[in-house]
Design a protein around this motif. Structure first.
Motif, mmCIF file in Angstrom:
data_model
loop_
_atom_site.group_PDB
_atom_site.id
_atom_site.type_symbol
_atom_site.label_atom_id
_atom_site.label_comp_id
_atom_site.label_asym_id
_atom_site.label_seq_id
_atom_site.Cartn_x
_atom_site.Cartn_y
_atom_site.Cartn_z
ATOM 1 N N LYS A 54 8.449 2.478 4.093
ATOM 2 C CA LYS A 54 9.185 2.860 2.886
ATOM 3 C C LYS A 54 10.672 3.084 3.155
ATOM 4 O O LYS A 54 11.446 3.240 2.214
ATOM 5 C CB LYS A 54 8.619 4.166 2.303
ATOM 6 C CG LYS A 54 7.279 4.007 1.609
ATOM 7 C CD LYS A 54 6.802 5.338 1.050
ATOM 8 C CE LYS A 54 7.690 5.952 0.001
ATOM 9 N NZ LYS A 54 7.383 5.579 -1.376
ATOM 10 N N ASN A 144 6.190 2.131 -2.754
ATOM 11 C CA ASN A 144 7.450 1.438 -3.029
ATOM 12 C C ASN A 144 8.474 1.827 -1.971
ATOM 13 O O ASN A 144 8.368 2.902 -1.384
ATOM 14 C CB ASN A 144 7.986 1.858 -4.410
ATOM 15 C CG ASN A 144 8.075 3.369 -4.542
ATOM 16 O OD1 ASN A 144 7.070 4.035 -4.776
ATOM 17 N ND2 ASN A 144 9.258 3.916 -4.335
ATOM 18 N N SER A 150 8.426 3.245 -8.888
ATOM 19 C CA SER A 150 7.050 3.283 -8.381
ATOM 20 C C SER A 150 6.227 2.112 -8.922
ATOM 21 O O SER A 150 6.455 1.653 -10.038
ATOM 22 C CB SER A 150 6.379 4.597 -8.785
ATOM 23 O OG SER A 150 6.999 5.673 -8.139
HETATM 24 MG MG MG Z 1 7.502 8.078 -4.946
#
Ligand code: MG
Ligand code: TXA
Length: 315
Positions: A54, A144, A150
């Protein structure tokens, strides 16, 4: 780069996903709120890979997903109010921040070394089947890249994380569409408005919720001013589009994209993140998005919270 598998939510896909998780790899899966990026919550290396995939700042702790209240009691200490909320709203779109049981063996990266843990029992049948197949707690932030919108569909997950995670289980569109409501307890405080309306929680507890003042160092990425951000600039409370803007409407005839033609907040929440992605695509590089006013009650509070962050100045 690794090649990211797309798995069906059937017995074979779930067994494969559970094997990957046991190997310490990352598997995105649908929950009723948004897609989560799952990792074995007891495996330091697996959890470290979540932050890497991420590109997320390390200090942010993750939500631990468990199959039942009994399993939640094994990782956290429940007060009487916590028990009451759990029996009223789990499985569902509520996360409780509770004192951690150190003997639960969670990776310290999951809690960022805090004495508390965020825990949730999801309702989505695919999330529940995965927890059963895996047989342990799963740490799962939204699937994400940090700071972006998201994902509410498997294709959204691949947009951001293809080649960075082992697999995604495709369970279709998420029915709620905004992240869970996060509560701290004793006394109850709303850390993040979300898929369970604050009004329902207040009715259950018989008292009103405080809203946690922004911490000097935010404890939740959801508390950062700029978050859930599309690439395009976003203007809120727009009664109509200015030239060049893509207008996202709420019961707004003529809008390029509608959150809900009938003005239904539940439908609008379910459509929100897909609408932001679509508007971003239509607006193109350097483009601009305008969003109609959304009533600020029920799920409208979560929608407005996400929209304010999507519109905030970028760091
Ligand atoms: Mg989040
Ligand atoms: O709906 C959801 O909540 C989704 C799905 C996948 O379950 N998950 C999600 O996770 O939104 P994430 O990591 O994007 O957001 C979790 C939030 C973070 O903002 C984190 O900082 C906060 O929970 N959090 C976790 N542990 C905490 C703690 N001990 N104290 C305060 N906040 C905490």
């Amino acid at each position: 780069m690794e090649s990211t598998l797309s798995l069906a939510p059937d017995a074979a896909g779930l067994a494969r996903a559970a094997d990957l998780l046991r190997e310490g790899r990352l598997v995105a899966f649908p929950t009723e709120t948004v897609y989560g990026l799952g990792a074995d919550a007891t495996n330091d290396r697996a959890v470290a890979r979540v932050f890497e995939a991420k590109a997320r700042p390390r200090f942010n702790p993750l939500i631990v997903h468990v199959p039942s209240v009994a399993a939640a009691r094994r990782v956290a200490v429940f007060s009487a109010e916590a028990e009451r909320l759990a029996s009223a709203f789990w499985p569902g779109a509520m996360t409780l921040v509770l004192p951690l049981r150190p003997e639960a063996g969670l990776s310290e990266l999951v809690t960022a070394g805090l004495a508390t843990v965020a825990v949730r029992v999801p309702e989505h049948p695919v999330a529940r089947a995965l927890l059963d197949a895996f047989g342990g707690p799963l740490a799962a932030p939204s699937a994400n890249p940090s700071g972006r919108v998201s994902p509410t569909r498997a294709a959204h997950v691949l947009d951001g994380l293809d080649g960075r995670i082992a697999a995604v289980i495709d369970g279709g569109a998420c029915p709620v569409g905004v992240e869970s409501t996060i509560l701290a307890l004793d006394p109850p405080r709303l850390l993040r408005p979300g898929g369970l309306p604050a009004e329902a929680i207040e009715a259950c507890l018989g008292r009103s919720l405080a809203t946690e003042a922004p911490a000097e160092r935010p404890t939740a990425p959801g508390q950062l001013a700029s978050h859930y951000a599309p690439s395009a600039a976003v203007r809120l409370n727009a009664a109509g589009p200015r030239p060049g803007e893509v207008w996202i409407g709420f019961a707004s005839p003529g809008a390029a994209i509608e959150l809900s033609e009938s003005g239904d907040l539940v439908e609008a929440a379910a459509n929100l993140f897909h609408a932001l992605r679509e508007a971003d695509r239509l607006a193109g590089p350097g483009g601009r998005i305008a969003v109609a006013p959304i009533p600020d009650h029920g799920l409208g509070r979560a929608i407005n919270d996400r929209l304010r962050r999507a519109a905030a100045p970028r760091p």
